[in-house]
Design a protein around this motif. Structure first.
Motif, PDB file in Angstrom:
ATOM      1  N   TYR A   1       1.736  54.107 -32.863  1.00  0.00           N
ATOM      2  CA  TYR A   1       1.396  54.632 -31.612  1.00  0.00           C
ATOM      3  C   TYR A   1       2.244  55.997 -31.418  1.00  0.00           C
ATOM      4  CZ  TYR A   1      -1.501  50.556 -31.628  1.00  0.00           C
ATOM      5  OH  TYR A   1      -2.228  49.358 -31.937  1.00  0.00           O
ATOM      6  N   GLU A   2       1.625  57.028 -30.833  1.00  0.00           N
ATOM      7  CA  GLU A   2       2.304  58.186 -30.510  1.00  0.00           C
ATOM      8  C   GLU A   2       3.371  57.862 -29.336  1.00  0.00           C
ATOM      9  OE1 GLU A   2       1.514  62.604 -28.465  1.00  0.00           O
ATOM     10  OE2 GLU A   2      -0.034  61.238 -28.851  1.00  0.00           O
ATOM     11  N   GLY A   3       4.801  58.183 -29.535  1.00  0.00           N
ATOM     12  CA  GLY A   3       5.466  58.018 -28.580  1.00  0.00           C
ATOM     13  C   GLY A   3       5.957  56.626 -28.121  1.00  0.00           C
ATOM     14  N   ARG A   4       5.682  55.817 -29.060  1.00  0.00           N
ATOM     15  CA  ARG A   4       6.007  54.099 -28.942  1.00  0.00           C
ATOM     16  C   ARG A   4       6.640  53.774 -30.213  1.00  0.00           C
ATOM     17  NH1 ARG A   4       0.872  51.980 -26.197  1.00  0.00           N
ATOM     18  NH2 ARG A   4       0.414  51.114 -28.117  1.00  0.00           N
ATOM     19  N   VAL A   5       7.422  52.651 -29.939  1.00  0.00           N
ATOM     20  CA  VAL A   5       7.931  52.176 -31.057  1.00  0.00           C
ATOM     21  C   VAL A   5       6.997  50.744 -31.443  1.00  0.00           C
ATOM     22  CG1 VAL A   5       9.898  50.576 -31.963  1.00  0.00           C
ATOM     23  CG2 VAL A   5      10.272  52.672 -30.372  1.00  0.00           C
ATOM     24  N   THR A   6       6.873  50.698 -32.690  1.00  0.00           N
ATOM     25  CA  THR A   6       5.791  49.661 -33.304  1.00  0.00           C
ATOM     26  C   THR A   6       6.763  48.693 -33.925  1.00  0.00           C
ATOM     27  OG1 THR A   6       3.975  51.174 -33.414  1.00  0.00           O
ATOM     28  CG2 THR A   6       3.947  49.318 -34.716  1.00  0.00           C
ATOM     29  N   ARG A   7       6.610  47.646 -33.641  1.00  0.00           N
ATOM     30  CA  ARG A   7       7.486  46.388 -34.289  1.00  0.00           C
ATOM     31  C   ARG A   7       6.482  45.880 -35.405  1.00  0.00           C
ATOM     32  NH1 ARG A   7      11.383  41.815 -32.237  1.00  0.00           N
ATOM     33  NH2 ARG A   7      11.015  40.550 -33.848  1.00  0.00           N
ATOM     34  N   VAL A   8       7.232  45.678 -36.692  1.00  0.00           N
ATOM     35  CA  VAL A   8       6.441  45.078 -37.951  1.00  0.00           C
ATOM     36  C   VAL A   8       7.447  44.050 -38.289  1.00  0.00           C
ATOM     37  CG1 VAL A   8       7.132  46.886 -39.487  1.00  0.00           C
ATOM     38  CG2 VAL A   8       5.290  45.426 -39.990  1.00  0.00           C
ATOM     39  N   ASP A   9       7.093  42.817 -38.494  1.00  0.00           N
ATOM     40  CA  ASP A   9       7.613  41.591 -38.962  1.00  0.00           C
ATOM     41  C   ASP A   9       7.215  41.381 -40.416  1.00  0.00           C
ATOM     42  OD1 ASP A   9       9.298  41.223 -36.648  1.00  0.00           O
ATOM     43  OD2 ASP A   9       7.355  40.652 -35.791  1.00  0.00           O
ATOM     44  N   ILE A  10       8.002  41.238 -41.453  1.00  0.00           N
ATOM     45  CA  ILE A  10       7.582  40.955 -42.742  1.00  0.00           C
ATOM     46  C   ILE A  10       8.423  40.039 -43.110  1.00  0.00           C
ATOM     47  CG2 ILE A  10       7.318  41.824 -45.016  1.00  0.00           C
ATOM     48  CD1 ILE A  10       6.805  44.604 -43.847  1.00  0.00           C
ATOM     49  N   GLU A  11       7.667  38.829 -43.644  1.00  0.00           N
ATOM     50  CA  GLU A  11       8.370  37.713 -44.281  1.00  0.00           C
ATOM     51  C   GLU A  11       8.185  37.819 -45.764  1.00  0.00           C
ATOM     52  OE1 GLU A  11       8.378  33.016 -45.116  1.00  0.00           O
ATOM     53  OE2 GLU A  11       7.393  33.891 -43.120  1.00  0.00           O
ATOM     54  N   VAL A  12       9.335  38.185 -46.462  1.00  0.00           N
ATOM     55  CA  VAL A  12       9.412  38.334 -48.054  1.00  0.00           C
ATOM     56  C   VAL A  12       9.345  36.947 -48.539  1.00  0.00           C
ATOM     57  CG1 VAL A  12      10.506  40.518 -48.162  1.00  0.00           C
ATOM     58  CG2 VAL A  12      11.708  38.341 -48.026  1.00  0.00           C
ATOM     59  N   ARG A  13       8.625  36.863 -49.706  1.00  0.00           N
ATOM     60  CA  ARG A  13       8.201  35.697 -50.615  1.00  0.00           C
ATOM     61  C   ARG A  13       8.888  35.835 -51.997  1.00  0.00           C
ATOM     62  NH1 ARG A  13       5.814  33.214 -46.786  1.00  0.00           N
ATOM     63  NH2 ARG A  13       3.741  33.795 -45.920  1.00  0.00           N
ATOM     64  N   CYS A  14       9.545  35.064 -52.365  1.00  0.00           N
ATOM     65  CA  CYS A  14      10.380  34.878 -53.464  1.00  0.00           C
ATOM     66  C   CYS A  14       9.702  34.502 -54.870  1.00  0.00           C
ATOM     67  CB  CYS A  14      11.639  34.129 -53.667  1.00  0.00           C
ATOM     68  SG  CYS A  14      12.632  35.079 -52.470  1.00  0.00           S
ATOM     69  N   ARG A  15       9.866  34.881 -55.912  1.00  0.00           N
ATOM     70  CA  ARG A  15       9.305  34.633 -57.083  1.00  0.00           C
ATOM     71  C   ARG A  15      10.059  33.738 -57.761  1.00  0.00           C
ATOM     72  NH1 ARG A  15       6.977  40.497 -59.860  1.00  0.00           N
ATOM     73  NH2 ARG A  15       6.601  41.393 -57.711  1.00  0.00           N
ATOM     74  N   TRP A  16       9.653  32.490 -57.908  1.00  0.00           N
ATOM     75  CA  TRP A  16      10.327  31.425 -58.654  1.00  0.00           C
ATOM     76  C   TRP A  16       9.446  31.331 -60.061  1.00  0.00           C
ATOM     77  CZ3 TRP A  16      14.784  29.298 -56.895  1.00  0.00           C
ATOM     78  CH2 TRP A  16      14.953  29.423 -55.509  1.00  0.00           C
TER      79      TRP A  16
END
Length: 117
Positions: A98-113
């Motif tokens: 969004y213009e002029g705002r801070v957008t928070r994004v949370d990402i959980e990484v998954r590992c390759r067993w």
């Protein structure tokens, strides 16, 4: 962290990236993030891949400033072991800036067993 884009008259915002390694993560040595714009009404350049800080095998979050406002950013995080093998990944395919705002994004990484030691 400046995302490295030039203002071409489009509105700008910022992105705060938080990365979770999940319950059973692989030890990682390096990590990258890529932001691809997918809004056809506002074709703006993508960002990255950019390196992320990794401390004690854990990916650290960061903030990107000067990111074009857009309805559709696809954020991808990739983590690599000490041999350069992509062992973990995560994504958010629907992030909006969004213009002029801070957008928070949370990402959980998954590992390759079984790629994890």
């Amino acid at each position: 962290m400046d995302a490295g884009v030039e203002d071409a008259g489009w509105p700008m915002g910022s992105v705060e990236l938080n990365v979770s390694m999940g319950e059973d993560p692989c030890p990682v040595a390096t990590a990258t993030v890529t932001l691809d714009a997918g809004d056809p009404s506002r074709p703006v350049p993508g960002i990255g891949p950019l390196p992320l800080n990794v401390r004690d095998g854990v990916i650290q979050g960061t903030t990107f400033i000067d990111v074009y406002a857009s309805q559709a950013w696809w954020v991808q995080v990739h983590a690599y072991d000490s041999n350069g093998v992509n062992v973990c990944w995560g994504q958010d395919p629907f992030m909006t800036v969004y213009e002029g705002r801070v957008t928070r994004v949370d990402i959980e990484v998954r590992c390759r067993w079984p790629h994890c030691p």
